[in-house]
Design a protein around this motif. Structure first.
Motif, PDB file in Angstrom:
ATOM      1  N   GLY A   1       0.813  -1.043   0.207  1.00  0.00           N
ATOM      2  CA  GLY A   1      -0.191   0.036   0.194  1.00  0.00           C
ATOM      3  C   GLY A   1       0.905   1.058  -0.195  1.00  0.00           C
ATOM      4  O   GLY A   1       1.395   1.397  -0.662  1.00  0.00           O
ATOM      5  N   ASN A   2       0.243   2.019   0.381  1.00  0.00           N
ATOM      6  CA  ASN A   2       1.181   3.710   0.508  1.00  0.00           C
ATOM      7  C   ASN A   2       2.004   3.398   2.198  1.00  0.00           C
ATOM      8  O   ASN A   2       2.365   2.929   2.695  1.00  0.00           O
ATOM      9  CB  ASN A   2       0.080   4.928   0.964  1.00  0.00           C
ATOM     10  CG  ASN A   2      -1.010   4.570  -0.494  1.00  0.00           C
ATOM     11  OD1 ASN A   2      -0.308   4.357  -1.283  1.00  0.00           O
ATOM     12  ND2 ASN A   2      -2.383   5.439  -0.461  1.00  0.00           N
ATOM     13  N   ARG A   3       2.130   5.249   2.495  1.00  0.00           N
ATOM     14  CA  ARG A   3       3.476   5.125   3.420  1.00  0.00           C
ATOM     15  C   ARG A   3       2.867   4.101   4.701  1.00  0.00           C
ATOM     16  O   ARG A   3       3.682   3.933   5.480  1.00  0.00           O
ATOM     17  CB  ARG A   3       3.189   6.868   3.457  1.00  0.00           C
ATOM     18  CG  ARG A   3       3.565   6.852   4.842  1.00  0.00           C
ATOM     19  CD  ARG A   3       3.770   8.229   5.251  1.00  0.00           C
ATOM     20  NE  ARG A   3       4.972   8.334   5.941  1.00  0.00           N
ATOM     21  CZ  ARG A   3       5.855   8.580   7.204  1.00  0.00           C
ATOM     22  NH1 ARG A   3       4.208   7.596   8.467  1.00  0.00           N
ATOM     23  NH2 ARG A   3       6.555   8.949   7.851  1.00  0.00           N
ATOM     24  N   ASN A   4       1.764   4.617   5.758  1.00  0.00           N
ATOM     25  CA  ASN A   4       1.264   4.199   6.455  1.00  0.00           C
ATOM     26  C   ASN A   4       1.029   2.663   6.654  1.00  0.00           C
ATOM     27  O   ASN A   4       0.599   2.139   7.349  1.00  0.00           O
ATOM     28  CB  ASN A   4       0.260   4.776   7.098  1.00  0.00           C
ATOM     29  CG  ASN A   4       1.669   5.512   8.144  1.00  0.00           C
ATOM     30  OD1 ASN A   4       2.367   5.566   7.901  1.00  0.00           O
ATOM     31  ND2 ASN A   4       0.308   6.811   8.587  1.00  0.00           N
ATOM     32  N   ASP A   5       0.427   1.587   5.236  1.00  0.00           N
ATOM     33  CA  ASP A   5       1.124   0.359   5.104  1.00  0.00           C
ATOM     34  C   ASP A   5       2.100  -0.470   5.896  1.00  0.00           C
ATOM     35  O   ASP A   5       2.771  -0.247   6.351  1.00  0.00           O
ATOM     36  CB  ASP A   5       0.419  -0.024   3.979  1.00  0.00           C
ATOM     37  CG  ASP A   5      -0.829   0.881   3.317  1.00  0.00           C
ATOM     38  OD1 ASP A   5      -1.566   0.566   4.613  1.00  0.00           O
ATOM     39  OD2 ASP A   5      -0.974   0.857   2.655  1.00  0.00           O
ATOM     40  N   ILE A   6       1.386  -1.998   5.914  1.00  0.00           N
ATOM     41  CA  ILE A   6       2.649  -2.546   6.753  1.00  0.00           C
ATOM     42  C   ILE A   6       2.636  -4.026   5.180  1.00  0.00           C
ATOM     43  O   ILE A   6       2.565  -4.148   4.856  1.00  0.00           O
ATOM     44  CB  ILE A   6       1.878  -3.138   7.370  1.00  0.00           C
ATOM     45  CG1 ILE A   6       1.253  -2.588   8.766  1.00  0.00           C
ATOM     46  CG2 ILE A   6       2.940  -4.529   8.186  1.00  0.00           C
ATOM     47  CD1 ILE A   6       0.592  -3.169   9.939  1.00  0.00           C
TER      48      ILE A   6
ATOM     49  N   ASP B   1       6.160   8.132  13.079  1.00  0.00           N
ATOM     50  CA  ASP B   1       4.454   8.628  13.087  1.00  0.00           C
ATOM     51  C   ASP B   1       4.277   7.435  11.952  1.00  0.00           C
ATOM     52  O   ASP B   1       3.679   7.276  11.040  1.00  0.00           O
ATOM     53  CB  ASP B   1       4.199  10.089  11.731  1.00  0.00           C
ATOM     54  CG  ASP B   1       4.634  11.065  13.174  1.00  0.00           C
ATOM     55  OD1 ASP B   1       4.343  11.005  14.166  1.00  0.00           O
ATOM     56  OD2 ASP B   1       4.729  12.093  12.386  1.00  0.00           O
ATOM     57  N   GLY B   2       4.294   6.550  11.858  1.00  0.00           N
ATOM     58  CA  GLY B   2       3.950   5.171  11.318  1.00  0.00           C
ATOM     59  C   GLY B   2       3.005   4.528  12.390  1.00  0.00           C
ATOM     60  O   GLY B   2       3.462   4.347  13.577  1.00  0.00           O
ATOM     61  N   PRO B   3       2.687   3.072  11.827  1.00  0.00           N
ATOM     62  CA  PRO B   3       2.120   2.327  12.504  1.00  0.00           C
ATOM     63  C   PRO B   3       3.271   1.252  13.407  1.00  0.00           C
ATOM     64  O   PRO B   3       2.605   0.697  14.476  1.00  0.00           O
ATOM     65  CB  PRO B   3       1.700   1.375  11.360  1.00  0.00           C
ATOM     66  CG  PRO B   3       2.302   1.384   9.928  1.00  0.00           C
ATOM     67  CD  PRO B   3       3.032   2.795  10.412  1.00  0.00           C
ATOM     68  N   GLY B   4       4.433   1.161  13.029  1.00  0.00           N
ATOM     69  CA  GLY B   4       5.192   0.631  13.953  1.00  0.00           C
ATOM     70  C   GLY B   4       5.028  -0.529  14.429  1.00  0.00           C
ATOM     71  O   GLY B   4       5.561  -1.091  15.329  1.00  0.00           O
TER      72      GLY B   4
END
Length: 148
Positions: free
Chosen positions: A14-19, A38-41
């Protein structure tokens, strides 16, 4: 000349904050941007993997040098930290700090062990690859423990 090849497959759905995921011969994990950025970690991230590569290369190189020098140890632990600078929205991997603690058996080996604690960093393949781009600092501790 002998060359070794290592392979890794990365999948980012996906995009920037996907996994995403990575797979290598002995490594399989989720990847994402760390919480600090600022990501999902979820899973690991490039910052941890670079720190892990530098730390494991250093500790394995040091262990091999100690073995070749016949220095008996009871413990070898390295704690490492990375400093990532963010200036004007640009992330720069600035520094790695290794804090090795080496416990040896014979005090007569102290001088050589101290030299090897420093030399291992200079000869580690990952450190050589980073040289000139990332500062690597050592804060070694050497202890002598008499074996009973």
């Amino acid at each position: 000349m002998v060359e070794h090849y290592f392979h890794l497959k990365a999948d980012w759905p996906g995009n920037r904050n996907d996994i995403g995921t990575i797979q290598a011969q002995n490594l399989q994990t989720k990847i994402s941007i760390p919480l600090e950025m600022d990501g999902p970690g979820e899973g690991t991230n490039p910052d941890e993997m670079l720190l892990g590569a530098a730390t494991t290369c250093y500790i394995i190189t040091l262990a091999a040098m100690l073995e070749r020098s016949r220095i008996e140890k009871t413990s070898l632990v390295v704690e490492s930290s990375a400093v990532v600078d963010v200036t004007n929205g640009i992330f720069t991997y600035k520094k790695i700090i290794h804090r090795p603690t080496l416990v040896i058996v014979n005090e007569k080996d102290s001088k050589m062990a101290t030299r090897l604690l420093l030399k291992a960093e200079d000869t580690c393949m990952i450190s050589r690859a980073l040289r000139g781009n990332v500062e690597i600092e050592l804060e070694p501790t050497l202890l002598v423990e008499k074996v009973k």
